[in-house]
Enzyme design. Structure first.
Site, mmCIF file in Angstrom:
data_model
loop_
_atom_site.group_PDB
_atom_site.id
_atom_site.type_symbol
_atom_site.label_atom_id
_atom_site.label_comp_id
_atom_site.label_asym_id
_atom_site.label_seq_id
_atom_site.Cartn_x
_atom_site.Cartn_y
_atom_site.Cartn_z
ATOM 1 N N CYS A 26 22.934 -46.608 -57.470
ATOM 2 C CA CYS A 26 23.503 -45.268 -57.596
ATOM 3 C C CYS A 26 24.027 -44.832 -56.227
ATOM 4 C CB CYS A 26 22.443 -44.286 -58.096
ATOM 5 S SG CYS A 26 21.070 -44.071 -56.932
ATOM 6 N N HIS A 55 13.246 -48.641 -53.243
ATOM 7 C CA HIS A 55 12.203 -49.481 -53.797
ATOM 8 C C HIS A 55 12.795 -50.738 -54.440
ATOM 9 C CE1 HIS A 55 9.012 -46.055 -53.994
ATOM 10 N NE2 HIS A 55 9.018 -46.695 -52.847
ATOM 11 N N HIS A 138 3.873 -40.948 -55.457
ATOM 12 C CA HIS A 138 5.233 -41.455 -55.271
ATOM 13 C C HIS A 138 5.834 -40.784 -54.038
ATOM 14 C CE1 HIS A 138 9.544 -42.090 -55.919
ATOM 15 N NE2 HIS A 138 9.193 -43.115 -56.678
ATOM 16 N N GLU A 140 8.681 -39.660 -53.279
ATOM 17 C CA GLU A 140 9.496 -38.476 -53.541
ATOM 18 C C GLU A 140 8.621 -37.255 -53.810
ATOM 19 O OE1 GLU A 140 12.560 -36.677 -56.844
ATOM 20 O OE2 GLU A 140 12.591 -38.856 -56.547
ATOM 21 N N THR A 179 13.107 -36.760 -59.492
ATOM 22 C CA THR A 179 14.452 -37.083 -59.995
ATOM 23 C C THR A 179 14.512 -38.343 -60.835
ATOM 24 O OG1 THR A 179 15.044 -38.342 -58.006
ATOM 25 C CG2 THR A 179 15.530 -35.973 -58.001
ATOM 26 N N SER A 237 9.533 -49.505 -58.304
ATOM 27 C CA SER A 237 10.697 -48.648 -58.538
ATOM 28 C C SER A 237 10.447 -47.786 -59.771
ATOM 29 C CB SER A 237 11.960 -49.492 -58.727
ATOM 30 O OG SER A 237 13.011 -48.722 -59.266
ATOM 31 N N ASN A 239 12.299 -45.528 -61.315
ATOM 32 C CA ASN A 239 13.370 -45.453 -62.316
ATOM 33 C C ASN A 239 13.498 -46.754 -63.094
ATOM 34 O OD1 ASN A 239 16.086 -46.953 -61.409
ATOM 35 N ND2 ASN A 239 15.077 -46.188 -59.561
ATOM 36 N N SER A 282 18.024 -49.008 -57.823
ATOM 37 C CA SER A 282 17.862 -49.612 -56.501
ATOM 38 C C SER A 282 18.052 -51.125 -56.518
ATOM 39 C CB SER A 282 16.473 -49.260 -55.933
ATOM 40 O OG SER A 282 15.455 -49.523 -56.875
#
Length: 323
Positions: A26, A55, A138, A140, A179, A237, A239, A282
């Protein structure tokens, strides 16, 4: 005939490979990696990076080879070398400490994560107690919680947490989210919170980022009609892990996370006629290409690219690297 011989005899059977769009990098990940690369070009090696820049094991190993040194905390960095903060964001205390040491630091926090930080600060300034929906530990989440005093923000991970959350005092409530969450899981948590606290405002803008949403919608399309879905991405990761969960929930018979083609267990393909392939935000495209080649080496593979959202978002690099 043993199982291995049977598989060898059948290894060129036809198979359809459905390739998700969008997939892989992304804009936030691409920007973060460029920041490390440009910093090494401009300032020479070593350049220190606090936490994994993104990640993905392959990305991290490639940047190490270029001269990046990955550390857990700022106190592991010397004062006289540049340091990059990862795409996941950092608590306010980290850049403050870097400034006090007169360090050169570059913030690779994804702008969409920074937007969540700004939103949380706006709610706090308005006197609201903030609920953060996310996964404990995490980076974030650690970074977002570190924007505010500890008593100003509460973490909720699950529907169960939402059911038992107790409002601290009589402060009005607001919420923000990590996110990279599952859109559907987050909706379930929010439904409980809205039922219990009807006054909860909607976020100013959706916190789950466009790339996470687009990749989850793409994997839902893959799951419809795929016997197996392979998600390229590293186990840490968020996501990427969510994509596996979304695929299974959307009806895929099986879904697996693989770091690269070497992690594929080919016994997963027993009875598989259609396989969906995607990648977390990622994961670099060459890993996907290598997986497709591995499929072609074993099967008479027909590759079909699914139609999906075409992403054109790009984020600017810090001025220190462009001036």
């Amino acid at each position: 005939m043993d199982a291995a011989s049977t598989f060898a005899a059948d290894s060129r059977r036809p198979i359809t490979v459905r390739l998700a769009t969008p997939r892989g990098f992304c804009a936030g990940v691409d920007r973060a990696i460029q920041i490390v690369e440009r910093a090494i070009e401009r300032f020479g090696a070593p350049v220190y990076v606090r936490h994994e820049i993104v990640h993905n094991r392959h990305v991290v190993e490639r940047l190490k080879a270029l001269g990046a040194v990955f550390v857990k905390e700022l106190d592991e960095c010397p004062d006289d070398r540049p340091v990059v903060f990862s795409a996941h964001g950092v608590p306010k205390s980290v850049p403050a400490a870097a400034r006090s040491r007169q360090m050169l630091f570059l913030d690779a926090t994804c702008p969409l994560v920074s937007k969540v930080h700004v939103e949380a600060e706006r709610h706090h300034a308005a006197g609201r107690h903030i609920i953060l929906i996310g996964h404990a530990g995490h980076p974030e989440v650690v970074g977002t919680m570190g924007q505010l005093p500890a008593e100003a923000i509460s973490l909720i991970e699950t529907v169960g947490d939402a059911e038992t959350f107790a409002r601290p005092g009589d402060a009005p409530l607001a919420y923000v989210t990590q996110t990279t969450l599952s859109v559907d899981d987050t909706a379930e948590v929010l439904a409980v919170l809205k039922r219990r606290f009807p006054e909860l405002p909607d976020p100013h803008k959706e916190d789950i980022c466009y790339a996470t949403t687009n990749r989850q919608e793409a994997v839902k399309r893959l799951a419809d009609g795929s016997d197996l879905v392979l998600v390229v991405g590293s186990p840490n990761s968020s996501n990427s892990v969510r994509l596996v969960e979304v695929a299974l929930r959307a009806g895929a018979r099986d879904a697996r996370l693989v770091d690269d083609a070497s992690h594929v267990d080919w016994s997963w393909f027993d009875g598989v006629r259609t396989v969906g392939v995607t990648a977390g935000a990622s994961a670099p495209e060459p890993l996907i290409e290598a997986l497709i080649e591995a499929l072609r080496a074993r099967f008479d593979a027909t590759v079909v690219e699914d139609d999906g959202e075409r992403e054109t978002v790009a984020f600017k690099l810090p001025r220190a690297l462009t001036a």
